[in-house]
Scaffold this motif. Structure first.
Motif, PDB file in Angstrom:
ATOM      1  N   MET A   1       0.844  -1.182   0.000  1.00 23.78           N
ATOM      2  CA  MET A   1       0.000   0.000   0.000  1.00 23.78           C
ATOM      3  C   MET A   1       0.884   1.237   0.000  1.00 23.78           C
ATOM      4  O   MET A   1       1.907   1.303   0.664  1.00 23.78           O
ATOM      5  CB  MET A   1      -0.920  -0.022   1.217  1.00 23.78           C
ATOM      6  N   THR A   2       0.467   2.254  -0.728  1.00 25.27           N
ATOM      7  CA  THR A   2       1.163   3.521  -0.785  1.00 25.27           C
ATOM      8  C   THR A   2       1.127   4.184   0.581  1.00 25.27           C
ATOM      9  O   THR A   2       0.125   4.107   1.280  1.00 25.27           O
ATOM     10  CB  THR A   2       0.476   4.439  -1.824  1.00 25.27           C
ATOM     11  N   LYS A   3       2.194   4.873   0.956  1.00 26.18           N
ATOM     12  CA  LYS A   3       2.224   5.593   2.234  1.00 26.18           C
ATOM     13  C   LYS A   3       1.278   6.787   2.140  1.00 26.18           C
ATOM     14  O   LYS A   3       1.435   7.656   1.297  1.00 26.18           O
ATOM     15  CB  LYS A   3       3.655   6.053   2.547  1.00 26.18           C
ATOM     16  N   LEU A   4       0.257   6.783   2.997  1.00 27.85           N
ATOM     17  CA  LEU A   4      -0.751   7.843   3.006  1.00 27.85           C
ATOM     18  C   LEU A   4      -0.561   8.726   4.226  1.00 27.85           C
ATOM     19  O   LEU A   4      -0.050   8.269   5.248  1.00 27.85           O
ATOM     20  CB  LEU A   4      -2.154   7.223   3.028  1.00 27.85           C
ATOM     21  N   PRO A   5      -0.993   9.985   4.158  1.00 22.98           N
ATOM     22  CA  PRO A   5      -0.893  10.862   5.327  1.00 22.98           C
ATOM     23  C   PRO A   5      -1.685  10.288   6.496  1.00 22.98           C
ATOM     24  O   PRO A   5      -2.670   9.583   6.303  1.00 22.98           O
ATOM     25  CB  PRO A   5      -1.518  12.178   4.860  1.00 22.98           C
ATOM     26  N   ASP A   6      -1.253  10.598   7.699  1.00 23.11           N
ATOM     27  CA  ASP A   6      -1.947  10.131   8.897  1.00 23.11           C
ATOM     28  C   ASP A   6      -3.033  11.130   9.277  1.00 23.11           C
ATOM     29  O   ASP A   6      -2.751  12.185   9.836  1.00 23.11           O
ATOM     30  CB  ASP A   6      -0.953   9.945  10.045  1.00 23.11           C
ATOM     31  N   LEU A   7      -4.261  10.807   8.921  1.00 23.59           N
ATOM     32  CA  LEU A   7      -5.426  11.636   9.243  1.00 23.59           C
ATOM     33  C   LEU A   7      -6.424  10.772  10.006  1.00 23.59           C
ATOM     34  O   LEU A   7      -6.333   9.542   9.988  1.00 23.59           O
ATOM     35  CB  LEU A   7      -6.054  12.191   7.958  1.00 23.59           C
TER      36      LEU A   7
ATOM     37  N   ALA B   1     -11.314  15.148   8.250  1.00 24.06           N
ATOM     38  CA  ALA B   1     -10.926  13.815   8.712  1.00 24.06           C
ATOM     39  C   ALA B   1     -10.112  13.046   7.675  1.00 24.06           C
ATOM     40  O   ALA B   1      -9.459  12.067   8.010  1.00 24.06           O
ATOM     41  CB  ALA B   1     -12.161  13.009   9.105  1.00 24.06           C
ATOM     42  N   GLY B   2     -10.176  13.472   6.410  1.00 22.67           N
ATOM     43  CA  GLY B   2      -9.412  12.802   5.365  1.00 22.67           C
ATOM     44  C   GLY B   2     -10.242  11.996   4.392  1.00 22.67           C
ATOM     45  O   GLY B   2      -9.698  11.210   3.613  1.00 22.67           O
ATOM     46  N   LYS B   3     -11.554  12.184   4.409  1.00 15.96           N
ATOM     47  CA  LYS B   3     -12.422  11.408   3.507  1.00 15.96           C
ATOM     48  C   LYS B   3     -12.056  11.628   2.042  1.00 15.96           C
ATOM     49  O   LYS B   3     -11.874  10.672   1.297  1.00 15.96           O
ATOM     50  CB  LYS B   3     -13.892  11.758   3.741  1.00 15.96           C
ATOM     51  N   THR B   4     -11.928  12.868   1.642  1.00 10.84           N
ATOM     52  CA  THR B   4     -11.641  13.182   0.242  1.00 10.84           C
ATOM     53  C   THR B   4     -10.176  12.926  -0.088  1.00 10.84           C
ATOM     54  O   THR B   4      -9.855  12.522  -1.205  1.00 10.84           O
ATOM     55  CB  THR B   4     -11.997  14.653  -0.050  1.00 10.84           C
ATOM     56  N   THR B   5      -9.297  13.117   0.872  1.00  9.08           N
ATOM     57  CA  THR B   5      -7.865  12.968   0.641  1.00  9.08           C
ATOM     58  C   THR B   5      -7.426  11.513   0.630  1.00  9.08           C
ATOM     59  O   THR B   5      -6.698  11.078  -0.263  1.00  9.08           O
ATOM     60  CB  THR B   5      -7.071  13.722   1.731  1.00  9.08           C
TER      61      THR B   5
ATOM     62  N   VAL C   1      -9.482   8.348   1.311  1.00 11.84           N
ATOM     63  CA  VAL C   1     -10.324   7.211   0.919  1.00 11.84           C
ATOM     64  C   VAL C   1     -10.176   6.860  -0.564  1.00 11.84           C
ATOM     65  O   VAL C   1      -9.955   5.693  -0.883  1.00 11.84           O
ATOM     66  CB  VAL C   1     -11.793   7.427   1.328  1.00 11.84           C
ATOM     67  N   PRO C   2     -10.251   7.812  -1.488  1.00 12.38           N
ATOM     68  CA  PRO C   2     -10.080   7.416  -2.899  1.00 12.38           C
ATOM     69  C   PRO C   2      -8.723   6.770  -3.167  1.00 12.38           C
ATOM     70  O   PRO C   2      -8.627   5.795  -3.911  1.00 12.38           O
ATOM     71  CB  PRO C   2     -10.226   8.729  -3.668  1.00 12.38           C
ATOM     72  N   LEU C   3      -7.663   7.294  -2.543  1.00 16.35           N
ATOM     73  CA  LEU C   3      -6.333   6.712  -2.736  1.00 16.35           C
ATOM     74  C   LEU C   3      -6.258   5.303  -2.164  1.00 16.35           C
ATOM     75  O   LEU C   3      -5.683   4.395  -2.782  1.00 16.35           O
ATOM     76  CB  LEU C   3      -5.271   7.599  -2.087  1.00 16.35           C
TER      77      LEU C   3
END
Length: 69
Positions: A1-7, A34-38, A40-42
């Motif tokens: 999995m790609t490293k995603l920001p911690d939100l 909360a990070g829904k748009t940032t 979840v799609p990723l």
């Protein structure tokens, strides 16, 4: 999995992926920022690539704005 920001929504991404694996849809409700748009799609795109699946996501605020035109 790609490293995603911690939100905040990061904590529920495994449960979201599990829900989508078990069924065809899921609803995620979280406060603004909360990070829904940032995230979840990723996360869904990453999960789809690892299991050859298709995903789609909508942003209700955009859907409502577009419908009001």
């Amino acid at each position: 999995m790609t490293k995603l920001p911690d939100l905040p929504v990061s904590a529920v991404l495994p449960q979201l992926a599990e829900a989508l694996s078990a069924g065809s849809s899921a609803v995620l409700v979280a406060p603004p920022g909360a990070g829904k748009t940032t995230l979840v799609p990723l996360a869904l795109l990453d999960a789809a690539q690892t299991r050859d699946a298709q995903n789609s996501a909508t942003d209700p605020s955009v859907t409502v704005k577009d419908a009001s035109r």
